[in-house]
Design a protein around this motif. Structure first.
Motif, PDB file in Angstrom:
ATOM      1  N   SER A 279     -24.506 -12.792  -7.873  1.00 31.44           N
ATOM      2  CA  SER A 279     -23.212 -12.965  -7.464  1.00 31.44           C
ATOM      3  C   SER A 279     -22.431 -14.139  -8.466  1.00 31.44           C
ATOM      4  O   SER A 279     -23.320 -14.828  -8.781  1.00 31.44           O
ATOM      5  CB  SER A 279     -23.207 -13.781  -5.991  1.00 31.44           C
ATOM      6  OG  SER A 279     -21.969 -13.935  -5.555  1.00 31.44           O
ATOM      7  N   VAL A 280     -21.475 -13.683  -8.963  1.00 31.58           N
ATOM      8  CA  VAL A 280     -20.567 -14.335  -9.685  1.00 31.58           C
ATOM      9  C   VAL A 280     -19.379 -14.817  -9.417  1.00 31.58           C
ATOM     10  O   VAL A 280     -18.508 -14.079  -8.791  1.00 31.58           O
ATOM     11  CB  VAL A 280     -20.312 -13.452 -11.162  1.00 31.58           C
ATOM     12  CG1 VAL A 280     -19.509 -14.176 -12.277  1.00 31.58           C
ATOM     13  CG2 VAL A 280     -21.713 -12.987 -11.787  1.00 31.58           C
ATOM     14  N   THR A 281     -18.912 -16.197  -9.479  1.00 31.63           N
ATOM     15  CA  THR A 281     -17.495 -16.586  -9.048  1.00 31.63           C
ATOM     16  C   THR A 281     -16.662 -16.958 -10.222  1.00 31.63           C
ATOM     17  O   THR A 281     -17.115 -17.283 -11.116  1.00 31.63           O
ATOM     18  CB  THR A 281     -17.941 -18.027  -8.069  1.00 31.63           C
ATOM     19  OG1 THR A 281     -18.667 -17.737  -7.089  1.00 31.63           O
ATOM     20  CG2 THR A 281     -16.557 -18.394  -7.721  1.00 31.63           C
ATOM     21  N   ASP A 282     -15.585 -16.575 -10.109  1.00 27.28           N
ATOM     22  CA  ASP A 282     -14.695 -16.778 -11.196  1.00 27.28           C
ATOM     23  C   ASP A 282     -13.251 -17.199 -10.643  1.00 27.28           C
ATOM     24  O   ASP A 282     -12.980 -16.977  -9.410  1.00 27.28           O
ATOM     25  CB  ASP A 282     -14.426 -15.574 -12.102  1.00 27.28           C
ATOM     26  CG  ASP A 282     -14.224 -15.756 -13.501  1.00 27.28           C
ATOM     27  OD1 ASP A 282     -13.778 -16.691 -13.763  1.00 27.28           O
ATOM     28  OD2 ASP A 282     -14.553 -14.843 -14.362  1.00 27.28           O
ATOM     29  N   PHE A 283     -12.489 -17.418 -11.691  1.00 22.93           N
ATOM     30  CA  PHE A 283     -10.951 -17.865 -11.090  1.00 22.93           C
ATOM     31  C   PHE A 283      -9.895 -17.200 -12.106  1.00 22.93           C
ATOM     32  O   PHE A 283     -10.267 -16.957 -13.312  1.00 22.93           O
ATOM     33  CB  PHE A 283     -10.576 -19.327 -11.481  1.00 22.93           C
ATOM     34  CG  PHE A 283      -9.610 -20.012 -11.053  1.00 22.93           C
ATOM     35  CD1 PHE A 283      -9.142 -19.969  -9.632  1.00 22.93           C
ATOM     36  CD2 PHE A 283      -8.449 -20.134 -12.017  1.00 22.93           C
ATOM     37  CE1 PHE A 283      -7.939 -20.415  -9.392  1.00 22.93           C
ATOM     38  CE2 PHE A 283      -7.327 -20.479 -11.851  1.00 22.93           C
ATOM     39  CZ  PHE A 283      -7.042 -20.723 -10.338  1.00 22.93           C
ATOM     40  N   ALA A 284      -9.085 -16.449 -11.553  1.00 21.40           N
ATOM     41  CA  ALA A 284      -8.060 -15.481 -12.299  1.00 21.40           C
ATOM     42  C   ALA A 284      -6.722 -15.764 -12.021  1.00 21.40           C
ATOM     43  O   ALA A 284      -6.397 -16.648 -11.126  1.00 21.40           O
ATOM     44  CB  ALA A 284      -8.289 -14.059 -11.651  1.00 21.40           C
TER      45      ALA A 284
ATOM     46  N   GLN B  99     -15.585 -15.872 -16.899  1.00 24.83           N
ATOM     47  CA  GLN B  99     -16.867 -14.893 -16.964  1.00 24.83           C
ATOM     48  C   GLN B  99     -16.337 -13.717 -17.901  1.00 24.83           C
ATOM     49  O   GLN B  99     -16.536 -12.572 -17.488  1.00 24.83           O
ATOM     50  CB  GLN B  99     -17.305 -14.369 -15.507  1.00 24.83           C
ATOM     51  CG  GLN B  99     -17.778 -15.586 -14.630  1.00 24.83           C
ATOM     52  CD  GLN B  99     -19.034 -16.137 -15.185  1.00 24.83           C
ATOM     53  OE1 GLN B  99     -19.847 -15.871 -15.847  1.00 24.83           O
ATOM     54  NE2 GLN B  99     -19.052 -17.596 -14.790  1.00 24.83           N
ATOM     55  N   ASN B 100     -15.908 -13.844 -18.907  1.00 26.42           N
ATOM     56  CA  ASN B 100     -15.275 -12.793 -19.803  1.00 26.42           C
ATOM     57  C   ASN B 100     -16.186 -12.074 -20.666  1.00 26.42           C
ATOM     58  O   ASN B 100     -16.091 -11.011 -20.956  1.00 26.42           O
ATOM     59  CB  ASN B 100     -14.200 -13.575 -20.753  1.00 26.42           C
ATOM     60  CG  ASN B 100     -13.283 -14.021 -20.173  1.00 26.42           C
ATOM     61  OD1 ASN B 100     -12.681 -13.578 -19.245  1.00 26.42           O
ATOM     62  ND2 ASN B 100     -12.545 -14.988 -20.779  1.00 26.42           N
TER      63      ASN B 100
END
Length: 182
Positions: free
Chosen positions: A129-134, A163-164
């Motif tokens: 599971s990956v958490t990111d902000f957009a 997470q690019n």
């Protein structure tokens, strides 16, 4: 003569006050500040998306959306949830309605699948599971009935910032929202 002018002035004042109250009650239907909405398309696809929006004035509003899937088999996506605050500027003639432009932020969590090569040269796939902000922008239209029913079409696109190195750099929002203004 003075009593006639006074009576005429009093009658004019009463009629003017009555007309103003009637116009104010009609305008109050459109100037309600709060809205709650559900995304009908996502409900059919297997996800729950609810929104709360606060109208700041006749041209702008602030809101937040929450999205979570409840049927991963029908929903062809690997997203766990997102929380998305947004700001809208309206270009319609009605109070906080019509065509709008939106800027949004999105805290999102996705399940990412990646391959790991073992000592024998075989790949096994693992999931994390990956958490990111957009950050992103959107366009849409909102229509409000006289009794407070809200219908909204919206779409937007954004980019994850942290997470690019994965294939999940682009995020999207779209909806066919139904709700109520109170």
């Amino acid at each position: 003569m003075k009593s006639f002018l006074f009576a005429l002035f009093l009658l004019y004042s009463i009629l003017n006050l009555s007309a103003q109250q009637q116009n104010d009650s009609i305008a109050a239907l459109y100037k309600k500040q709060n809205e709650v909405k559900l995304n009908a398309v996502m409900l059919l696809a297997g996800a729950f998306e609810a929104s709360y929006e606060r109208n700041l004035n006749e041209e702008s509003s602030l809101g937040v959306s929450f999205f979570t899937p409840y049927d991963n088999e029908n929903l062809d996506a690997n997203i766990n949830y997102y929380i998305s605050p947004y700001y809208r500027i309206f270009f319609g003639k009605k109070y906080a309605a019509g065509f709008f432009v939106e800027g949004f932020a999105m805290l999102n969590s996705i399940d990412r699948e990646y391959g790991v090569q073992d000592s024998g040269g075989f790949y096994t796939y693992e999931e994390e599971s990956v958490t990111d902000f957009a950050l992103g922008f959107g366009l849409g239209g909102k229509w409000v009935s006289k009794n407070g029913f809200v219908f909204e079409l919206t779409g937007g696109i954004g980019r994850n910032l942290f997470q690019n190195d994965y294939d999940t750099t682009i995020v999207g929002k779209f909806g066919f929202n139904l709700g109520y203004r109170f």
